[in-house]
Scaffold this motif. Structure first.
Motif, PDB file in Angstrom:
ATOM      1  N   VAL A  32      39.199  43.265  42.532  1.00 47.29           N
ATOM      2  CA  VAL A  32      39.298  42.795  41.154  1.00 47.29           C
ATOM      3  C   VAL A  32      40.595  43.285  40.508  1.00 47.29           C
ATOM      4  O   VAL A  32      41.271  42.538  39.784  1.00 47.29           O
ATOM      5  CB  VAL A  32      38.072  43.252  40.336  1.00 47.29           C
ATOM      6  CG1 VAL A  32      38.278  42.957  38.855  1.00 47.29           C
ATOM      7  CG2 VAL A  32      36.810  42.554  40.838  1.00 47.29           C
ATOM      8  N   THR A  72      43.156  38.989  35.567  1.00 48.18           N
ATOM      9  CA  THR A  72      42.181  39.785  34.835  1.00 48.18           C
ATOM     10  C   THR A  72      42.819  40.738  33.831  1.00 48.18           C
ATOM     11  O   THR A  72      42.265  40.992  32.766  1.00 48.18           O
ATOM     12  CB  THR A  72      41.314  40.602  35.813  1.00 48.18           C
ATOM     13  OG1 THR A  72      42.166  41.409  36.634  1.00 48.18           O
ATOM     14  CG2 THR A  72      40.471  39.687  36.690  1.00 48.18           C
ATOM     15  N   SER A 114      34.208  38.179  38.267  1.00 48.97           N
ATOM     16  CA  SER A 114      35.587  38.648  38.423  1.00 48.97           C
ATOM     17  C   SER A 114      36.215  39.027  37.097  1.00 48.97           C
ATOM     18  O   SER A 114      37.346  39.507  37.058  1.00 48.97           O
ATOM     19  CB  SER A 114      36.442  37.566  39.099  1.00 48.97           C
ATOM     20  OG  SER A 114      35.932  37.247  40.371  1.00 48.97           O
ATOM     21  N   GLY A 115      35.487  38.785  36.004  1.00 48.38           N
ATOM     22  CA  GLY A 115      36.013  39.115  34.686  1.00 48.38           C
ATOM     23  C   GLY A 115      36.918  38.055  34.097  1.00 48.38           C
ATOM     24  O   GLY A 115      37.589  38.302  33.091  1.00 48.38           O
ATOM     25  N   LEU A 116      36.943  36.872  34.685  1.00 53.47           N
ATOM     26  CA  LEU A 116      37.812  35.802  34.194  1.00 53.47           C
ATOM     27  C   LEU A 116      37.137  34.945  33.135  1.00 53.47           C
ATOM     28  O   LEU A 116      37.809  34.311  32.306  1.00 53.47           O
ATOM     29  CB  LEU A 116      38.258  34.907  35.365  1.00 53.47           C
ATOM     30  CG  LEU A 116      38.991  35.616  36.501  1.00 53.47           C
ATOM     31  CD1 LEU A 116      39.244  34.649  37.653  1.00 53.47           C
ATOM     32  CD2 LEU A 116      40.310  36.197  36.005  1.00 53.47           C
ATOM     33  N   GLY A 129      32.090  43.254  35.351  1.00 54.38           N
ATOM     34  CA  GLY A 129      32.634  42.889  36.652  1.00 54.38           C
ATOM     35  C   GLY A 129      31.542  42.695  37.689  1.00 54.38           C
ATOM     36  O   GLY A 129      30.397  42.395  37.347  1.00 54.38           O
TER      37      GLY A 129
END
Length: 379
Positions: free
Chosen positions: A183, A189, A331-333, A68
């Motif tokens: 987040v 996510t 953002s972890g996408l 992240g």
């Protein structure tokens, strides 16, 4: 799951113990009975450990461990860089950490400003920047301060100790707990649990994450940075997810306590306050920035100088920059392999996005370790 302790030696790179933890992790993930199980760590140092030691080769296929917003350089926003570049153009001597030199602004980086004749110096600590100010008493010296709670405490301590009249701070310090809130609110996510940075928790203590865990329903595990630290923390995190216990577990007890370093916290909050600010590529984060309190206006570069960012030049749309996925990666996408610029147009010697600049950036880490941190994919 506690790490084994020898009588005279702490062993955090024991292959046999690592295999045991990997097997335990596999069992816990299978017990959840669905795929994938998504967890996120919010620290570039954790990503470095995972990639360096090839830990993804030990992770179950059904476990997705995502990086992240854990790189302070990566989340430093473009206008903040422009301010630093403008100060150099105005004749100030700008001191900053080495990772900040190549970070792109709207048109220029501090490295570009240096090449144009600006006085830009790399320092390794805020104390060293103060020494630069003492050596150049007739010049204005500005420390472009980056980093999370840990480095912000160092900045605060130096200011409290007293600095020369020609010294000021341009703060781009960030506050990680606030970004975790943002987040966690992103529905795309699907993060089920978080690994928190051990070094930041040394300052804040682990109890700071309790309200977050209760609010989001996602457990948090504080972890150290050795291979066994990471594996043990993941075992504990998956166990909490399986049991649906939104709790905080401290798997770094040799360094982290419930209350944290209270003298350090006192210094931090005497000098800084949280404010809403933009994290590059991610979002506008309420309470995400650490800005100097009003009583420190005399050393706040934004208050002390009229910073003319027009000296940087008008913003020009960069076609490559528009293709950069750093915001989605932090953002972890997405992951670095999803970006078509990765390792091609975007490399450490010519970064397009912020994630390729810093040694704590996901793209830089994956590039450094061959772009394939999961050794199972080598073949």
């Amino acid at each position: 799951m506690a790490l084994q302790v020898e009588a005279q030696e702490l062993k955090f790179r024991d292959p046999a113990r690592a295999r045991e933890l990997a097997q335990a992790l596999e069992r816990e993930v299978k017990a959840i009975g669905r795929s994938p199980v998504n967890v996120m760590h919010v620290c570039g140092s954790h990503e470095q450990a995972i990639a360096r030691f090839g830990l993804r080769a030990a992770f179950p296929r059904d476990l997705s461990v995502i990086m992240g917003p854990g790189c302070p350089v990566c989340v430093t926003d473009t206008p903040e860089v422009d301010e630093a570049v403008a100060l150099a153009a105005m004749g100030a001597r700008v001191c900053t950490y080495g990772d900040m030199l190549k970070l792109p602004g709207a048109q220029k980086s501090l490295g570009d400003a240096q090449a144009d004749g600006g006085k830009v110096e790399v320092v390794y600590s805020v104390s060293q920047a103060v020494e630069v100010a003492k050596r150049h008493p007739l010049e204005q010296v500005v420390f472009f301060a980056s980093g999370f709670e840990t480095t912000a405490v160092a900045t605060a301590a130096v200011l409290l100790a007293g600095v020369p009249d020609n010294f000021s701070v341009l703060s781009s310090h960030k506050y990680v707990p606030a970004a975790m809130e943002v987040v966690s609110a992103m529905p795309e996510t699907h993060i089920e649990g978080y690994i928190a940075a051990g070094h930041a928790a040394i300052i804040t203590g682990w109890e700071i994450f309790v309200p977050f865990a209760r609010k989001t329903g996602a457990p948090v595990v504080v972890a150290g940075f050795e291979p066994l630290d990471v594996l043990a923390a993941l075992v504990k995190l998956v166990e909490l997810i399986k049991e649906r216990r939104p709790e905080v577990a401290n798997m770094y007890p040799r360094c982290v306590t419930r209350e944290g370093n209270q003298p350090a916290q006192e210094k931090l909050w005497k000098v800084f306050q949280t404010t809403t600010g933009d994290w590059r590529g991610i979002a506008r984060v309420p309470s995400g920035n650490l800005d100097l309190r009003p009583e420190w206006a005399h050393v706040d570069a934004r208050k002390r100088f009229r910073i003319d960012t027009s000296l940087v030049g008008g913003k020009v749309e960069n076609e490559l920059a528009k293709q950069c996925l750093c915001g989605d990666i932090m953002s972890g996408l997405k992951n670095p392999h999803d970006c078509k610029l990765f390792g091609k147009e975007c490399r450490p010697d010519s970064p397009v996005g912020a994630c390729m600049v810093s040694s704590e950036g996901a793209c830089r880490i994956w590039h450094q370790y061959g772009g394939i941190p999961d050794l199972r994919e080598v073949g």
